[in-house]
Design a protein around this motif. Structure first.
Motif, PDB file in Angstrom:
ATOM      1  N   ASN A   1      -0.617 -45.761  10.699  1.00 16.11           N
ATOM      2  CA  ASN A   1      -1.522 -46.595  11.218  1.00 16.11           C
ATOM      3  C   ASN A   1      -2.200 -46.336  12.357  1.00 16.11           C
ATOM      4  N   ALA A   2      -2.994 -44.486  12.655  1.00 13.86           N
ATOM      5  CA  ALA A   2      -2.850 -44.119  13.690  1.00 13.86           C
ATOM      6  C   ALA A   2      -4.835 -44.509  13.115  1.00 13.86           C
ATOM      7  N   ALA A   3      -5.332 -43.780  11.836  1.00 13.48           N
ATOM      8  CA  ALA A   3      -5.646 -43.679  10.988  1.00 13.48           C
ATOM      9  C   ALA A   3      -6.340 -44.403  10.749  1.00 13.48           C
ATOM     10  N   ARG A   4      -5.460 -46.238  10.077  1.00 12.62           N
ATOM     11  CA  ARG A   4      -6.550 -47.543  10.073  1.00 12.62           C
ATOM     12  C   ARG A   4      -6.619 -47.732  11.290  1.00 12.62           C
ATOM     13  N   SER A   5      -6.404 -48.227  12.467  1.00 11.28           N
ATOM     14  CA  SER A   5      -6.623 -48.173  13.921  1.00 11.28           C
ATOM     15  C   SER A   5      -7.931 -47.995  14.276  1.00 11.28           C
ATOM     16  N   ARG A   6      -8.281 -46.138  14.100  1.00 11.95           N
ATOM     17  CA  ARG A   6      -9.281 -45.361  14.324  1.00 11.95           C
ATOM     18  C   ARG A   6     -10.338 -46.260  13.111  1.00 11.95           C
ATOM     19  N   ARG A   7      -9.777 -46.362  12.015  1.00 12.01           N
ATOM     20  CA  ARG A   7     -11.376 -46.564  11.417  1.00 12.01           C
ATOM     21  C   ARG A   7     -11.707 -48.484  11.412  1.00 12.01           C
TER      22      ARG A   7
ATOM     23  N   MET B   1       6.877 -51.850  15.847  1.00 13.91           N
ATOM     24  CA  MET B   1       5.489 -52.619  15.271  1.00 13.91           C
ATOM     25  C   MET B   1       5.184 -53.223  16.989  1.00 13.91           C
ATOM     26  N   PRO B   2       6.056 -53.322  17.666  1.00 11.17           N
ATOM     27  CA  PRO B   2       5.089 -54.140  19.226  1.00 11.17           C
ATOM     28  C   PRO B   2       5.166 -53.389  20.086  1.00 11.17           C
ATOM     29  N   VAL B   3       5.165 -51.798  20.425  1.00 13.95           N
ATOM     30  CA  VAL B   3       4.621 -50.905  20.710  1.00 13.95           C
ATOM     31  C   VAL B   3       4.382 -49.661  20.084  1.00 13.95           C
ATOM     32  N   ASN B   4       3.437 -50.037  19.034  1.00 13.83           N
ATOM     33  CA  ASN B   4       3.159 -49.209  17.753  1.00 13.83           C
ATOM     34  C   ASN B   4       0.604 -49.249  17.805  1.00 13.83           C
ATOM     35  N   ILE B   5       0.458 -48.560  18.111  1.00 10.83           N
ATOM     36  CA  ILE B   5      -0.697 -47.700  18.046  1.00 10.83           C
ATOM     37  C   ILE B   5      -1.635 -49.188  17.376  1.00 10.83           C
ATOM     38  N   THR B   6      -2.186 -49.384  18.197  1.00  9.06           N
ATOM     39  CA  THR B   6      -3.589 -50.396  17.073  1.00  9.06           C
ATOM     40  C   THR B   6      -4.800 -50.034  16.946  1.00  9.06           C
ATOM     41  N   PRO B   7      -5.937 -50.881  17.124  1.00 11.24           N
ATOM     42  CA  PRO B   7      -6.736 -50.274  16.934  1.00 11.24           C
ATOM     43  C   PRO B   7      -7.886 -51.040  18.072  1.00 11.24           C
ATOM     44  N   CYS B   8      -7.593 -51.221  19.330  1.00 14.55           N
ATOM     45  CA  CYS B   8      -7.492 -51.716  20.749  1.00 14.55           C
ATOM     46  C   CYS B   8      -7.498 -50.029  21.263  1.00 14.55           C
ATOM     47  N   GLY B   9      -6.709 -49.458  20.664  1.00 19.46           N
ATOM     48  CA  GLY B   9      -6.399 -47.660  21.632  1.00 19.46           C
ATOM     49  C   GLY B   9      -7.348 -47.260  21.053  1.00 19.46           C
ATOM     50  N   PHE B  10      -8.406 -47.768  19.982  1.00 15.74           N
ATOM     51  CA  PHE B  10      -9.719 -46.414  19.845  1.00 15.74           C
ATOM     52  C   PHE B  10     -11.023 -47.736  20.436  1.00 15.74           C
TER      53      PHE B  10
ATOM     54  N   ASN C   1     -11.019 -56.094  23.891  1.00 17.04           N
ATOM     55  CA  ASN C   1     -12.517 -56.590  25.057  1.00 17.04           C
ATOM     56  C   ASN C   1     -11.877 -56.739  26.021  1.00 17.04           C
ATOM     57  N   ASP C   2     -10.943 -57.264  26.733  1.00 19.76           N
ATOM     58  CA  ASP C   2     -10.024 -57.379  28.032  1.00 19.76           C
ATOM     59  C   ASP C   2      -9.774 -56.635  28.993  1.00 19.76           C
ATOM     60  N   VAL C   3      -9.551 -55.665  27.790  1.00 18.97           N
ATOM     61  CA  VAL C   3      -8.479 -54.466  28.544  1.00 18.97           C
ATOM     62  C   VAL C   3      -8.199 -52.832  28.101  1.00 18.97           C
ATOM     63  N   ARG C   4      -8.671 -52.019  28.761  1.00 22.91           N
ATOM     64  CA  ARG C   4      -8.410 -50.671  27.424  1.00 22.91           C
ATOM     65  C   ARG C   4      -7.145 -50.594  27.118  1.00 22.91           C
ATOM     66  N   TRP C   5      -6.726 -50.232  25.647  1.00 20.97           N
ATOM     67  CA  TRP C   5      -5.645 -49.673  25.658  1.00 20.97           C
ATOM     68  C   TRP C   5      -4.982 -47.922  25.591  1.00 20.97           C
ATOM     69  N   PRO C   6      -3.890 -47.216  25.960  1.00 21.69           N
ATOM     70  CA  PRO C   6      -3.795 -45.908  25.646  1.00 21.69           C
ATOM     71  C   PRO C   6      -4.177 -46.008  24.075  1.00 21.69           C
ATOM     72  N   ALA C   7      -4.213 -44.847  23.553  1.00 24.30           N
ATOM     73  CA  ALA C   7      -4.835 -44.425  22.601  1.00 24.30           C
ATOM     74  C   ALA C   7      -3.793 -42.737  22.001  1.00 24.30           C
ATOM     75  N   SER C   8      -2.941 -41.918  22.684  1.00 18.21           N
ATOM     76  CA  SER C   8      -2.394 -41.729  22.568  1.00 18.21           C
ATOM     77  C   SER C   8      -1.711 -41.521  20.919  1.00 18.21           C
ATOM     78  N   VAL C   9      -1.329 -40.827  20.229  1.00 16.30           N
ATOM     79  CA  VAL C   9      -0.919 -41.265  18.927  1.00 16.30           C
ATOM     80  C   VAL C   9       0.760 -40.487  19.110  1.00 16.30           C
TER      81      VAL C   9
ATOM     82  N   ALA D   1     -11.225 -49.919  14.401  1.00 17.29           N
ATOM     83  CA  ALA D   1     -12.353 -50.063  15.636  1.00 17.29           C
ATOM     84  C   ALA D   1     -13.412 -49.352  15.623  1.00 17.29           C
ATOM     85  N   GLU D   2     -13.665 -48.712  14.964  1.00 11.51           N
ATOM     86  CA  GLU D   2     -14.830 -47.610  14.619  1.00 11.51           C
ATOM     87  C   GLU D   2     -16.132 -48.977  13.611  1.00 11.51           C
TER      88      GLU D   2
END
Length: 513
Positions: free
Chosen positions: A178-184, A415-424, A387-395, A186-187
């Motif tokens: 999930n973290a790798a996909r979210s970063r991908r 799933m509801p508390v997992n990392i998302t693209p917003c973290g990056f 875009n609305d608010v900063r999300w945490p990114a710590s894996v 967002a980039e």
């Protein structure tokens, strides 16, 4: 969230097709007061106080008669109002009784990613009947949606499936993928989305609404806002209070400015738990026998059956009628999340469960799970909340949160508390709007008690933020979306009375089925 409903918001990532499916008189009587009963004053003639709108007929066969469409130019960046412009698709249906007309009722769609043009086309007949000519009915496609200016991220199709855009953890709860996909993701959005994608924010949607108000020549608007649209409506009422008339917020989330989007998604774990007993009772009802959909003899047996089946599909995915897209545990969980929105969707997920259990059956995936979202739809569902608010990114922090949430809420498996693209994502261009009690007392909130997407406790936080500006009508009912959808008749009557006569409960109240 066809345009999708959102990745991280009160209507999490179900398609608008599902929204159209969410289409017993109570003995409860409520004391009422009258607010703003007189006709609303118009501003200057349409177009003189804002951009001109050129209307054309756009009613579809079998659709809402008299529907018209136009395009509204809005600034790409409101800091440069005379700079580059983008366009919004807007639609209206004029009052059929001009003598009874008192103003314009704006329909604010959910999402992010929901189409107001489609919502008016599908909900319009019932809304027009309820309003009895009191309003011109107007809606719009927000930036990034439907017929409005769009943007894409050029995402790989594998990253655009609902169960990959949504960060469902691996079968063992691992989130590294999930973290790798979210970063991908967002980039890719940073590289390809450009200024248009960056302009998709709630506050810009509120600004666009005010530009639409001026183009319509209205001094004030009334509104019916749905799901994520309630946050848009609340932000508009905060920024432009003197331009609001009768304001309905239907199915609200927690407006905490530090957690918009992220908090809404996290809250759906509790929302699913609150709503699941309704599905369990339905699935164990003897009436399901003749339909071939009875899952258990007792409601208490449905939950362990579902959890065991999802765990089995985690280990051994089952081929489906869609080549290359198996039924996995997470696809089954996502199907359940979608179905909890409305009793009318229970049969679909029960049938999928039956097919998953039958060794000889080939599961037929719902359309929402059978393929990737279009790239621009996927971008629209993410961009606004990111875009609305900063999300945490710590894996590591997300890994701990997922482990705890999986134990507390196994239906949603972390799933509801997992990392998302917003973290990056890039940092927000401006802070989110804080909702306060400052402004006229002209808001009616309506909320189902067992809402899986905008849980009741989150709506109570919106109610507290609005203070005396609002009254809350609680419906002892399940499902997402109350007015003209999943709520009881007493709720529909109260909302209709408020919009057409100005009568609003004197205090917070409730009604039952």
């Amino acid at each position: 969230m066809g345009s999708g409903e959102p990745l991280n918001h009160p209507c999490p990532m179900t398609t608008y097709a599902h929204r159209t499916l969410l289409l017993a008189l109570s003995v409860a009587t409520v004391a009422t007061t009258v607010t703003a009963a007189a006709p609303v004053a118009r501003a200057d003639a349409p177009g003189t106080n804002g951009p001109a709108l050129t209307w054309r007929p756009c009613a579809e066969p079998g659709g809402l008669s008299g529907q018209e469409c136009a395009r509204l130019p809005v600034p790409l960046d409101y800091r440069d109002p005379d700079g580059p412009q983008i366009g919004l698709a807007v639609t209206r249906v004029r009052s059929e009784r001009p003598a009874a007309r008192r103003g314009t009722l704006l329909v604010i769609p959910g999402g992010p990613g929901g189409s107001g043009v489609r919502m008016l086309a599908t909900k319009g007949p019932a809304l027009r009947k309820a309003m009895a000519g009191a309003y011109d009915l107007v809606s719009f496609d927000p930036r990034g949606v439907g017929g409005s200016t769009r943007a894409g991220c050029e995402l790989d199709p594998a990253d655009r499936h609902l169960v990959t855009l949504r960060s469902w953890p691996g079968p063992d709860g691992e989130i590294g993928g999930n973290a790798a996909r979210s970063r991908r993701i967002a980039e890719a959005c940073r590289r390809h989305g450009g200024a248009v994608l960056r302009s998709f924010t709630t506050v810009n949607e509120a600004r666009d609404i005010d530009r639409l108000r001026r183009a319509l020549g209205e001094e004030k608007l009334s509104a019916w806002a749905h799901s994520y649209g309630t946050y848009v409506g609340a932000v508009y009422a905060q920024k432009y209070p003197r331009h609001t008339d009768r304001w309905v917020l239907d199915s609200s989330g927690d407006p905490d400015p530090a957690r918009v989007g992220r908090g809404w998604l996290a809250n759906t774990a509790t929302g699913a738990d609150d709503r699941f007993p309704d599905f369990a009772a339905w699935a164990a009802d003897p009436a399901r026998e003749s339909e071939g959909l009875r899952l258990a003899r007792r409601p208490a047996d449905v939950r362990p059956l579902f959890l065991a089946l999802a765990a089995k599909l985690d280990r051994e995915p089952k081929g489906s009628s869609t080549p290359g897209v198996p039924l996995t545990g997470n696809r089954l969980r996502q199907a359940l999340q979608d179905a909890l929105e409305s009793d009318g969707l229970f049969a679909e997920v029960a049938r999928l469960i039956q097919q998953a259990q039958d060794p000889a059956a080939e599961p037929v995936l719902p359309d929402t799970l059978a393929g990737p979202l279009p790239d621009q739809d996927a971008a629209a569902t993410m961009a606004t909340v990111c875009n609305d608010v900063r999300w945490p990114a710590s894996v590591p922090a997300h890994r701990r949160a997922v482990a705890a949430d999986r134990a507390r809420h196994p239906l949603t498996a972390g799933m509801p508390v997992n990392i998302t693209p917003c973290g990056f994502w890039q940092a927000p261009a401006e802070p989110p709007t804080r909702i306060t009690a400052d402004g006229p007392s002209n808001i009616l909130m309506v909320q189902n008690r067992r809402d899986p997407n905008t849980p009741y406790f989150g709506a109570l936080k919106m109610r507290r933020s609005l203070g005396d500006r609002a009254r809350l009508l609680t419906l002892e009912h399940g499902g997402h979306g109350a007015y003209l959808a999943n709520g009881p008749v007493c709720g529909d009557r109260t909302v209709t009375a408020f919009l057409t006569t100005g009568r609003r409960p004197q205090k917070d109240t409730r009604c039952a089925d």
